[in-house]
Design an enzyme around this catalytic site. Sequence first.
Site, short mmCIF file in Angstrom:
data_model
loop_
_atom_site.label_atom_id
_atom_site.label_comp_id
_atom_site.label_asym_id
_atom_site.label_seq_id
_atom_site.Cartn_x
_atom_site.Cartn_y
_atom_site.Cartn_z
N ARG A 2 0.81 -1.24 0.00
CA ARG A 2 0.00 0.00 0.00
C ARG A 2 0.83 1.27 0.00
O ARG A 2 0.35 2.34 0.34
CB ARG A 2 -0.97 0.03 1.17
CG ARG A 2 -1.98 -1.09 1.12
CD ARG A 2 -3.30 -0.68 1.76
NE ARG A 2 -4.24 -1.76 1.61
CZ ARG A 2 -4.32 -2.79 2.47
NH1 ARG A 2 -3.53 -2.85 3.52
NH2 ARG A 2 -5.21 -3.72 2.27
N GLU A 7 11.79 18.93 -24.00
CA GLU A 7 10.97 19.22 -22.80
C GLU A 7 11.43 20.54 -22.16
O GLU A 7 10.63 21.25 -21.56
CB GLU A 7 11.04 18.05 -21.80
CG GLU A 7 10.63 16.69 -22.35
CD GLU A 7 9.10 16.46 -22.46
OE1 GLU A 7 8.33 17.41 -22.24
OE2 GLU A 7 8.71 15.32 -22.79
#
Length: 347
Positions: free
Chosen positions: A112, A176
């Site tokens: 998690r 970018e």
Amino acid sequence: MQVNIKLPQEKDRSYNVIIDELEYLKFDTKVAIITNPTVSKYHLDEILLRVSADELHVITVPDGEKYKNLDTIKFILGECFKHRLDRKSKLIALGGGVIGDMTGFAASVFQRGIEFIQIPTTLLAQVDASVGGKTGVNSEYGKNLIGAFWQPNSVHCETKFLKTLPKREFSAGVAEIIKMAVTFDKDFFEWLEINDIKEEENLKLVIQKSVKTKASVVSKDEREAGIRAVLNYGHTFAHVVENETEYKTYLHGEAVSIGIVMANELALKLGLMSNEEAIRIKYLLQKYDLPIDYEINSAEDFYEHFFLDKKSNKNKITFILPNGIGNYEIRDDIPKDVIMSVLRDFE
Ligand code: NAD
Ligand code: GLY
């Protein structure tokens, strides 16, 4: 009846991007470095000397965008379990954007969610992908469609790692950088016009500048509800170009370069920028050997492909357009005939 669940404020998740200051990383937990054979050949030995942990493992995955998928995530998670990593363990991404995106995603789901650290080794990853917490993988339904926002705990950019980077990959990262300069920073754009990013003393400065721009955007809008979408300048077109060429012809940054040129043509049609500005941007892209031409087979098909993008919703296509150099507009109201007239110019 309703039961309200009060949630406490999350802990401070801010983190630093540290440029050219990687000395030692010390952990009193288990750590796994995720990398690929190309990067490990050049840089793993140095990183192994600089990282100490309770247990240090290296997980090597195959190199390439085609391995950025759930199978590789399953492999990474499997190795984490085999090494008995726990909820305090950390992952380190050592590689380009592909490794960074996958490591971040694996970290977000392992037990998690565990912490991870980025050590980006491509220019694109140092100026863009390693910062901001977008993680994920591709699927048969599209690029980066499975993922999570999961911020790293720190990012360590070492410019010396870029010395082994192929020239084409370096240029892909420059696209970018130009993207951020055109939309957010006219002074930086003008600086880029007269300076060479490849020069050592400039490289660090350019990475710093780009990271600052990205950091400021992400701090305002982590989950892309507004201004973060501006980082997609050129991408609406680029994703279609990548899709049409089956990700085989262009590196992502190269497709972004073509996308920037196409977005500028749209901005020109709408009177948002001058011809002279569009030419200056093209010239800057060409300075780094980035492609600026693309022949569209069918403008109609190209238009339809816009709707495969996760950024297009409710049948609206969102375009990020420069409003002069250093400013932007986010537009989803452009009539089809105007878009088509741009696409036909590339047919
Ligand atoms: P990449 O990770 O595939 O790296 C490009 C190539 O360079 C690979 O073959 C890699 O092994 C090699 N390489 C990496 N470092 C090297 C080095 N120092 N020396 C020699 N070779 C080296 O590609 P990329 O351009 O870094 O990243 C592209 C990926 O990043 C895409 O999957 C894209 O979706 C993702 N991305 C993510 C974000 C984000 O915000 N998370 C932003 C932009 C792009
Ligand atoms: N590269 C686009 C973003 O991080 O939002």
